[in-house]
Enzyme design. Structure first.
Site: not given
Length: 285
Positions: A46-48, A66, A77
């Site tokens: 979901s994100e980096a 992102f 998170h």
């Protein structure tokens, strides 16, 4: 391409693989936005995030966040997971709190026992939703309009619309329709008890939370969402629908066991949880 220190951190859990993972590149210097976005898309998470030297003199580090397809000004998170990785890699804060620089400005993070917690950033938009939005959300969630007992804008970077249902069981039973909710990021909360009468003991979950983000491939549900819980807390505590201190459960419907610890202290609402590193090494970027 060059090797860069990397951690994949599971957030809002002390037990690996029961929270929400984030990919953290601990040295993002020299990477173009397009490279960051391409890597994020490749991770299928979901994100980096990408840690950079701070530009603001009061910050300990700068973080770019992102998700697939776009950059975010803030996300919860990834904030906690990146801070956990930064500290694990030897980061040392300048002052009492760790200070993260990101798209919404400076975000304070503190150690809270074996957890980290961030101070919820100010809401960009608050107040009740439009009636048309509430009607649409009810239809998309497959509930009666009367089942939505409270609602509010919960925009703190991510453009969340928050709705409260009658109870946690109703939240867990939801099977939302992505075609109806297209374009709306919807956070749903339900109390484990009567609305406005919830326990405040730190070891009890007062609410069940779910986060829905309709996408091109259908409905996406985020396992555990710091930004949503931060905005929900500001709404619920401000409206006397929640006590000043509570724990929310999220991810239950996905087989996760996320726990989000909320506490109001003075003007700040702190959103905290445990984090655990599951993968550590180097990534070629």
């Amino acid at each position: 391409m060059s090797p860069r220190p990397f951690q994949q951190v599971d957030v809002f859990t002390a037990v690996p693989y029961l929270g929400n993972p984030v990919a953290v590149v601990l040295d993002g210097r020299g990477l173009a936005t397009e490279q960051m976005q391409s890597f994020t898309n490749w991770t299928n998470l979901s994100e980096a995030t990408f840690v950079l030297p701070p530009e603001h003199p009061g910050a300990d580090y700068k973080l770019r966040i992102f998700c697939p397809g776009r950059e975010l000004p803030f996300a919860g998170h990834p904030t906690l997971g990146s801070c956990h990785a930064w500290l694990r890699a030897g980061g040392r804060p300048k002052g009492e709190h760790i200070v993260q620089e990101c798209g919404v400005g400076l975000v304070k993070i503190r150690r809270d026992g074996d957890r980290l917690a961030f101070a919820a950033p100010p809401l960009r938009k608050s107040g009740p939703l439009d009636d048309a939005d509430v009607d649409l959300i009810a239809r998309g969630l497959g509930v009666e309009r009367s089942d939505i007992v409270a609602h509010a804008w919960c925009d703190n970077g991510p453009n969340w619309r928050g709705v409260m249902l009658r109870d946690a069981a109703q939240v867990l039973a939801l099977r939302p329709d992505a075609s109806v909710l297209a374009g709306l990021d919807v956070g749903v909360v339900g109390p484990r008890g009567k609305v406005g009468v919830v326990g405040s003991r730190n070891d009890d979950c007062a609410f069940e939370v779910r986060a829905f983000l309709p996408g091109n491939a259908g409905m996406i549900e985020d396992p555990v969402t710091g930004s949503l819980n931060a905005a929900l807390a500001q709404w619920l505590i401000g409206a006397a629908l929640a006590p000043d201190r509570y724990v929310a459960a999220q991810g239950t419907a996905l087989g996760r066991a996320g726990r989000v610890h909320v506490q109001r202290e003075g003007a700040d609402i702190w959103i905290g949880g445990a984090s655990v590193t599951c993968i550590e090494g180097q990534v070629q970027l």
